[in-house]
Write an enzyme that holds these catalytic residues in place. Structure first.
Site, mmCIF file in Angstrom:
data_model
loop_
_atom_site.group_PDB
_atom_site.id
_atom_site.type_symbol
_atom_site.label_atom_id
_atom_site.label_comp_id
_atom_site.label_asym_id
_atom_site.label_seq_id
_atom_site.Cartn_x
_atom_site.Cartn_y
_atom_site.Cartn_z
ATOM 1 N N PHE A 1 0.830 -1.208 0.000
ATOM 2 C CA PHE A 1 0.000 0.000 0.000
ATOM 3 C C PHE A 1 0.870 1.266 0.000
ATOM 4 C CE2 PHE A 1 -1.681 2.743 3.611
ATOM 5 C CZ PHE A 1 -2.279 3.672 2.775
ATOM 6 N N LYS B 1 25.804 -1.049 3.054
ATOM 7 C CA LYS B 1 27.220 -0.953 3.428
ATOM 8 C C LYS B 1 28.100 -1.240 2.211
ATOM 9 C CE LYS B 1 30.418 -3.763 6.087
ATOM 10 N NZ LYS B 1 30.498 -4.945 6.945
ATOM 11 N N TYR C 1 6.055 -7.314 16.094
ATOM 12 C CA TYR C 1 6.166 -6.126 15.231
ATOM 13 C C TYR C 1 6.886 -5.003 15.965
ATOM 14 C CZ TYR C 1 4.606 -2.467 11.951
ATOM 15 O OH TYR C 1 4.558 -1.445 11.043
ATOM 16 N N GLY D 1 23.343 -4.522 5.030
ATOM 17 C CA GLY D 1 24.557 -5.094 4.430
ATOM 18 C C GLY D 1 24.717 -4.607 2.996
ATOM 19 N N LEU E 1 10.870 -0.892 3.259
ATOM 20 C CA LEU E 1 9.495 -0.919 3.787
ATOM 21 C C LEU E 1 9.017 -2.336 4.096
ATOM 22 C CD1 LEU E 1 9.659 1.837 2.059
ATOM 23 C CD2 LEU E 1 7.185 1.651 1.892
ATOM 24 N N GLY F 1 1.613 -7.427 -0.302
ATOM 25 C CA GLY F 1 1.644 -6.549 -1.487
ATOM 26 C C GLY F 1 0.934 -7.208 -2.659
ATOM 27 N N VAL G 1 12.957 -10.513 1.605
ATOM 28 C CA VAL G 1 14.153 -9.837 2.142
ATOM 29 C C VAL G 1 14.860 -10.631 3.246
ATOM 30 C CG1 VAL G 1 13.509 -7.480 1.517
ATOM 31 C CG2 VAL G 1 12.715 -8.445 3.709
ATOM 32 N N LYS H 1 10.598 -3.930 15.014
ATOM 33 C CA LYS H 1 10.961 -2.613 14.483
ATOM 34 C C LYS H 1 11.973 -1.924 15.397
ATOM 35 C CE LYS H 1 8.456 -2.106 10.655
ATOM 36 N NZ LYS H 1 9.029 -1.852 9.340
ATOM 37 N N ASN I 1 7.673 -9.866 -1.646
ATOM 38 C CA ASN I 1 7.335 -11.304 -1.666
ATOM 39 C C ASN I 1 5.825 -11.507 -1.854
ATOM 40 O OD1 ASN I 1 6.210 -10.669 0.779
ATOM 41 N ND2 ASN I 1 7.299 -12.207 1.967
HETATM 42 O O1 UDX Z 1 -12.233 -3.206 12.983
HETATM 43 C C1 UDX Z 1 -11.515 -2.587 13.779
HETATM 44 C C2 UDX Z 1 -10.115 -2.463 13.614
HETATM 45 C C3 UDX Z 1 -9.393 -1.768 14.564
HETATM 46 N N1 UDX Z 1 -10.015 -1.173 15.615
HETATM 47 C C4 UDX Z 1 -9.252 -0.381 16.599
HETATM 48 O O2 UDX Z 1 -8.792 0.793 15.928
HETATM 49 C C5 UDX Z 1 -7.515 1.175 16.423
HETATM 50 C C6 UDX Z 1 -6.524 1.238 15.274
HETATM 51 O O3 UDX Z 1 -6.279 -0.072 14.835
HETATM 52 P P1 UDX Z 1 -5.424 -0.420 13.531
HETATM 53 O O4 UDX Z 1 -5.425 -1.897 13.433
HETATM 54 O O5 UDX Z 1 -5.919 0.344 12.375
HETATM 55 O O6 UDX Z 1 -3.957 0.153 13.824
HETATM 56 P P2 UDX Z 1 -3.039 0.150 15.133
HETATM 57 O O7 UDX Z 1 -2.951 1.559 15.562
HETATM 58 O O8 UDX Z 1 -3.490 -0.838 16.155
HETATM 59 O O9 UDX Z 1 -1.674 -0.382 14.554
HETATM 60 C C7 UDX Z 1 -1.017 0.300 13.513
HETATM 61 O O10 UDX Z 1 -0.162 1.200 14.076
HETATM 62 C C8 UDX Z 1 0.698 1.966 13.259
HETATM 63 C C9 UDX Z 1 1.300 1.228 12.123
HETATM 64 O O11 UDX Z 1 2.685 1.134 12.201
HETATM 65 C C10 UDX Z 1 0.718 -0.088 11.787
HETATM 66 O O12 UDX Z 1 0.118 0.057 10.529
HETATM 67 C C11 UDX Z 1 -0.295 -0.700 12.673
HETATM 68 O O13 UDX Z 1 0.344 -1.613 13.452
HETATM 69 C C12 UDX Z 1 -7.164 0.158 17.487
HETATM 70 O O14 UDX Z 1 -7.513 0.660 18.736
HETATM 71 C C13 UDX Z 1 -8.013 -1.056 17.147
HETATM 72 O O15 UDX Z 1 -8.293 -1.854 18.274
HETATM 73 C C14 UDX Z 1 -11.382 -1.274 15.789
HETATM 74 O O16 UDX Z 1 -11.956 -0.740 16.733
HETATM 75 N N2 UDX Z 1 -12.084 -1.973 14.860
#
Ligand code: UDX
Length: 525
Positions: A218, A310, A350, A307, A278, A243, A264, A354, A239
């Site tokens: 995305f 570098k 995650y 790597g 990314l 995507g 990767v 990161k 991969n």
């Molecule tokens: O259907 C849903 C999906 C999510 N949510 C809530 O909405 C909020 C956002 O949830 P998302 O899944 O969209 O994203 P999150 O903030 O949890 O994680 C994101 O954070 C930042 C980025 O790096 C990542 O893309 C992702 O991990 C959360 O509180 C989640 O519990 C709902 O209430 N209903």
């Protein structure tokens, strides 16, 4: 006698109704029902039977009353081989067809004259009508998408030469005319792509070879669009776990573009001068689906790309995340905050992945002189999000479009700050090209509770006959370790990059909703 029959023409299989007017009264009930489902109707009379000919007008007005609008029709004079008993001349048949403004032919079912031709002519007419209607519909929908064509924040990235017309970028995911691909009756038909979106002409010394890992995702695909537009050579490694080739299909075959299926986690050899790293599943359901693989992707993938940086002396940009702050105790979050992450929870694969990717990045910088950049990306949305992504924006939009209840995890009082993808791409390109190596937050400080966000999306998506009042919000259990609040402090990005978001959340959401609607109508998602 009336019969329904299937005909297949050029992959088009539709119900054709064939009947003769002599039997009309008997079959009135049946044919009335048939009319409604028919896409094409053959009106058959016998050239030997005056009554059947005179019934045609009646029959025609019945069809006009009951059949669906625009149904294709042909008038057929059957038994044309029985010349000695003929009472209706070919001219009379033609005159009636002219009066009714439909196609005319004579056939003989018995001698098999013209029957196949009649079916195929009708099928061809139906196919043309369906394509015309679909194209007209798509044009209408695109016109309805209110696209403003102001430049993408030309002030913010003039320094890196990426000021792209928003209209140009939008055409890459909402093409005005899709000569290369159309959808016909459930089939996606690809033709050879003979032209590409224009790209800027750069001198060979200004043109860079840039690697984008996760470039078919995305965010990656929007970054690729921008780098291509700027005139660079772009190599995408993906991969395709999350995507999709479709996200970059408009570049496949372009002399400046290469698409490589590669994970990767394994080393990758290439000569490049910049690496945007990314590659990693980003939505909680995706990164939690196979947590050990998520950790491997962050750790081994980042080691492999560092790597490469570098060895080739390429500048390396890591796309980190606001999740490194965990469930933050500081609000809004500055880059100096060390975070509050549960190292053994479901999000750790995650978050910690990161965090170690950032650790690796700065270790390579100190130990090996790698030129590094780190972007901490806050919640981002926009066209090309997968509907099955599982994140809140795509979930709520798809649920509202389908008229389903919106799934709220927990009490909905948790907050998030959402940015539109074009703003993020501006920030990534600026960061890569500026001389600043510390981590930088990229996010829009517009903060919403998830409950308010749900209401906003319902109001934006739902129009009569569905209204926000008849689509519910369904409360589901809160996600484990879900951060209670999140909002970026973007002082650093403003100061060192001259960057701040140019889109309000509403502007970005409106366009995202329009994009999802077009995809749903096309049957692409
Ligand atoms: O259907 C849903 C999906 C999510 N949510 C809530 O909405 C909020 C956002 O949830 P998302 O899944 O969209 O994203 P999150 O903030 O949890 O994680 C994101 O954070 C930042 C980025 O790096 C990542 O893309 C992702 O991990 C959360 O509180 C989640 O519990 C709902 O209430 N209903």
């Amino acid at each position: 006698m009336a019969t329904a029959k299937s005909a297949s023409y050029d992959y088009l299989i539709k119900l054709l109704l064939i009947g003769d007017s002599a039997g009309q009264e008997r079959f009135r009930t049946i044919t009335t029902a048939y009319y409604r489902g028919a896409m094409g109707i053959l009106l058959v009379y016998d050239v030997t039977d005056e009554k059947s000919f005179s019934n045609v007008r009646n029959w025609f007005s019945n069809i006009e009353q009951h059949a669906s609008e625009g149904v294709n029709k042909i008038l057929i004079g059957n038994k044309c081989d029985v010349e000695d008993k003929r009472v209706i001349s070919k001219e009379q048949g033609q005159a009636l067809a002219d009066e009714l403004n439909i196609r005319f032919m004579e056939t003989s079912a018995k001698a098999n004259i013209g029957v196949e031709e009649a079916f195929f002519d009708l099928a061809r007419d139906i196919k043309k009508r369906l394509i015309d209607t679909q194209q007209a519909q798509q044009t209408r929908q695109r016109e309805e998408v209110k696209l403003d064509s102001s430049p993408v924040k030309s002030n913010s990235h003039a320094s890196v030469g990426s000021e792209a017309e928003l209209g140009y970028l939008r055409d890459l995911y909402l093409p005005k005319k899709q000569d290369d691909r159309h959808i016909d009756n459930g089939l996606i038909i690809y033709k050879t792509i003979t032209s590409y979106p224009p790209v800027k002409q750069l001198s060979p010394s200004d043109r860079k070879r840039i690697l984008v890992t996760g470039g078919a995702g995305f965010v990656g695909s929007h970054l690729v669009d921008r780098l291509m537009w700027m005139g660079h050579e772009v190599i995408v490694v993906d991969n395709f776990f999350t995507g999709s080739k479709r996200n970059v299909e408009h570049w496949i075959g372009h002399p400046h573009f290469e698409l490589v299926r590669h994970d990767v986690v394994d080393p990758f050899m290439i000569e490049v001068s910049q690496i945007y790293h990314l590659a990693c599943p980003a939505s909680p359901p995706h990164y939690q689906y196979n947590p050990t693989k998520t950790v491997k992707t962050s750790v081994m993938g980042t080691i492999n790309m560092l790597g490469l940086a570098k060895r080739t002396k390429a500048r390396f940009l890591l796309t980190s995340t606001s999740e490194v702050y965990g469930d933050p105790e500081e609000h809004p979050q500055k880059e100096t905050y060390w975070g509050n992450v549960n190292p053994i929870g479901p999000r750790a694969c995650y978050d910690e992945g990161k965090r170690i990717a950032e650790t690796l990045t700065y270790a390579y910088m100190r130990q090996n002189d790698v030129d590094v950049r780190v972007a901490r990306i806050f919640n981002t949305f926009g066209p090309r999000m997968s509907p099955a992504d599982g994140r809140v924006v795509s979930n709520f939009i798809m649920q509202a479009i389908k008229g389903e209840s919106l799934t709220l995890y927990g009490d909905g009082e948790q907050t998030r700050s959402f940015q539109y993808v074009h703003d993020l791409v501006d920030g990534l390109i600026l960061l890569m090209n500026k001389n600043y190596s510390e981590p930088v937050n990229l996010g829009n400080p517009e903060e919403y509770t998830i409950r308010n966000f749900a209401n906003m999306i319902r109001e934006m998506v739902l129009q009569p006959p569905l209204s926000p009042d008849n689509v519910d919000i369904k409360i589901l259990p809160a996600a484990l370790d879900d951060p209670k609040k999140r909002k970026p402090d973007i002082t650093r990005a403003k100061k060192y990059l001259g960057w701040e978001p140019g889109f309000s959340v509403k502007q970005g959401l409106q366009e995202t909703v329009d994009w999802f609607k077009v995809q749903v109508t096309e049957g692409s998602i």
